[in-house]
Scaffold this motif. Structure first.
Motif, mmCIF file in Angstrom:
data_model
loop_
_atom_site.group_PDB
_atom_site.id
_atom_site.type_symbol
_atom_site.label_atom_id
_atom_site.label_comp_id
_atom_site.label_asym_id
_atom_site.label_seq_id
_atom_site.Cartn_x
_atom_site.Cartn_y
_atom_site.Cartn_z
ATOM 1 N N TYR A 131 175.948 61.437 64.133
ATOM 2 C CA TYR A 131 176.097 62.425 65.200
ATOM 3 C C TYR A 131 177.506 63.008 65.176
ATOM 4 O O TYR A 131 178.482 62.297 64.960
ATOM 5 N N SER A 132 177.614 64.303 65.385
ATOM 6 C CA SER A 132 178.906 64.967 65.405
ATOM 7 C C SER A 132 179.308 65.196 66.860
ATOM 8 O O SER A 132 178.655 65.960 67.559
ATOM 9 N N PRO A 133 180.356 64.531 67.335
ATOM 10 C CA PRO A 133 180.748 64.637 68.754
ATOM 11 C C PRO A 133 181.074 66.077 69.167
ATOM 12 O O PRO A 133 181.173 66.958 68.312
ATOM 13 N N PRO A 134 181.267 66.300 70.470
ATOM 14 C CA PRO A 134 181.470 67.676 70.957
ATOM 15 C C PRO A 134 182.688 68.397 70.365
ATOM 16 O O PRO A 134 182.864 69.569 70.631
ATOM 17 N N PHE A 159 188.513 55.089 70.296
ATOM 18 C CA PHE A 159 187.551 54.195 70.940
ATOM 19 C C PHE A 159 186.779 54.955 72.027
ATOM 20 O O PHE A 159 185.563 54.841 72.147
ATOM 21 N N LEU A 160 187.500 55.769 72.798
ATOM 22 C CA LEU A 160 186.865 56.516 73.883
ATOM 23 C C LEU A 160 185.738 57.407 73.348
ATOM 24 O O LEU A 160 184.641 57.448 73.902
ATOM 25 N N CYS A 191 180.064 58.441 72.772
ATOM 26 C CA CYS A 191 178.928 58.781 71.912
ATOM 27 C C CYS A 191 177.796 57.774 72.075
ATOM 28 O O CYS A 191 176.689 57.989 71.596
ATOM 29 N N ARG A 192 178.087 56.623 72.695
ATOM 30 C CA ARG A 192 177.011 55.661 72.943
ATOM 31 C C ARG A 192 176.428 55.824 74.329
ATOM 32 O O ARG A 192 175.280 55.500 74.565
ATOM 33 N N ILE A 193 177.253 56.307 75.279
ATOM 34 C CA ILE A 193 176.717 56.362 76.642
ATOM 35 C C ILE A 193 176.538 57.775 77.188
ATOM 36 O O ILE A 193 175.701 57.992 78.048
ATOM 37 N N ALA A 194 177.291 58.742 76.723
ATOM 38 C CA ALA A 194 177.214 60.066 77.364
ATOM 39 C C ALA A 194 176.785 61.177 76.414
ATOM 40 O O ALA A 194 175.877 61.941 76.712
ATOM 41 N N PHE A 195 177.427 61.296 75.252
ATOM 42 C CA PHE A 195 177.088 62.397 74.341
ATOM 43 C C PHE A 195 175.884 62.024 73.506
ATOM 44 O O PHE A 195 175.894 61.003 72.827
ATOM 45 N N LYS A 196 174.872 62.870 73.529
ATOM 46 C CA LYS A 196 173.671 62.623 72.728
ATOM 47 C C LYS A 196 173.307 63.901 71.985
ATOM 48 O O LYS A 196 173.628 65.000 72.440
ATOM 49 N N PRO A 197 172.612 63.756 70.841
ATOM 50 C CA PRO A 197 172.174 64.969 70.132
ATOM 51 C C PRO A 197 171.270 65.822 71.023
ATOM 52 O O PRO A 197 170.618 65.293 71.921
#
Ligand code: HEC
Ligand code: HEC
Length: 319
Positions: free
Chosen positions: A123-126, A167-168, A173-179
């Motif tokens: 996944y590519s973060p925002p 780390f943030l 990416c595990r709890i808020a950002f999703k594809p």
């Protein structure tokens, strides 16, 4: 009493140990990966699509991917990315097979732009743009340009540096950002004769709303109009030197927004950074010289139809 305290102590210690393990795990692991859907996307490349794609790429991607030293889309360190996200580098997206996108299929590119999932599944973060609402035809144009013989995108083997997310970022990416979900149907271009519709399409897809609403954290990329403080400004993007630059209110409020602006005031500000009686607009509000007057006027027409919000934003001035 003693016994309860002891049990309480054991429970707390176990929770701390467990949290510790989770934190170490997240810190050491990579950004999560997802299944990659195999997509066929036939790109029709014409001189017009390449030209359109070049304009879109200059407005949407070049800020991050264009490297001033190579003059090509070979990527660079993003100084405007908030440091709490880590050390972020955009990537080489020329046609080079090793460092660039030479081996990417059109379907893989489309899938990344729509969902945020790269061809290796990660996944590519925002900090990398997504195009969930862009018409298929415009994505066709961007890919035609990326695969054209324009000097900015031809093979260039400048190595790129992978981002080092903090780390943030990994935690988010595990709890808020999703594809984003892959659209199941084609997305059509807006009716270009309908000014307001065209303007809305551009305000969404050129990401004007993203900087000009309240906060990146409360933006809604799938349904931009639901973003908090939609176009009322006050968001805090960083400029090229990493300094906060407050965004102005673009709602039609007469006192604090652009309710008293003329169409020409708006076109001059957006296309050329010119403001009557004031210093020119500066980074990260890069002039959108590639927009046609008709497109800039359409964005203005659309912004006149959205709800006015009173929100006074002071201009950030640096010397
Ligand atoms: C805000 C900065 C930013 C913008 C705008 C942006 N990108 Fe990116 N792009 C990145 C970063 C950072 C990465 C690396 C992401 C990662 O490794 O997960 C990236 C990765 C990519 C990749 C994957 C490359 C690889 O080798 O893994 C492609 C393809 C890409 N971008 C294309 C584009 C296109 C096309 C646009 C315009 C529509 C665009 N990007 C806009 C920052 C940006
Ligand atoms: C990367 C964030 C960002 C994006 C994307 C962005 N803007 Fe801006 N915009 C800003 C900032 C910051 C300013 C203030 C610049 C300054 O003070 O010099 C600004 C200023 C403006 C102004 C001047 C308003 C005033 O009251 O002075 C207008 C008009 C404007 N933007 C329209 C747009 C439009 C239309 C788009 C999309 C095509 C857009 N912006 C995209 C950050 C952005």
């Amino acid at each position: 009493m003693k016994k309860t305290l002891k049990i309480f102590g054991i429970v707390i210690t176990s929770i701390i140990v467990l949290l510790g393990i989770v934190f170490v795990y997240i810190g050491m692991s990579d950004i999560p990966s997802y299944e990659v859907q195999k997509i066929e996307f036939e790109v029709k490349s014409t001189p017009e699509s390449i030209e359109r794609g070049k304009n879109l790429t200059m407005m949407l991607c070049a800020n991050c991917h264009l490297n001033k030293e190579t003059g090509k889309l070979t990527g660079k360190k993003l100084l405007e990315a908030p440091t709490e996200f880590g050390d972020i580098y955009s990537q080489n997206i020329t046609q080079d097979k090793k460092y660039g996108i030479g081996e990417w299929t059109n379907g893989e590119l489309l899938y990344l732009f729509r969902t945020g999932i790269k061809r290796n599944g990660q996944y590519s973060p925002p900090y990398m743009a997504k195009l969930p609402n862009m018409a298929d035809e415009d994505i066709n144009a961007i890919i035609s340009f990326l695969k054209s013989d324009n000097p900015m995108v031809v093979e260039d083997s400048t190595p790129d540096t992978p981002p080092a997310p903090s780390f943030l970022t990994k935690l988010l990416c595990r709890i808020a950002f999703k594809p984003f979900p892959m659209p199941t149907e084609k997305i059509a271009l807006p009716d270009t004769n309908n000014k307001v519709e065209l303007g809305k399409y551009l305000a969404y897809n050129l990401e004007c709303f993203s900087c000009h609403s309240s906060d990146f954290k409360t933006n809604n990329f799938l349904e931009p109009e639901l973003s908090k403080g939609y176009f009322a400004g006050g968001n805090k993007p960083l400029d090229e030197e990493g300094r906060v630059k407050f965004t102005p209110n673009l709602t039609p409020d007469k006192e604090t927004g652009i309710g008293n602006w003329s169409k020409d005031d708006f076109v001059n500000a957006v296309k050329y950074g010119i403001k009557k009686g004031e210093n020119a607009l500066t980074n990260p509000m890069t002039p959108y010289t590639q927009l046609s007057d008709q497109e800039a006027e359409a964005i203005f027409a659309y912004l006149q139809t959205i709800p006015p919000i009173k929100n006074k934003v002071e201009r950030s001035v640096y010397n």
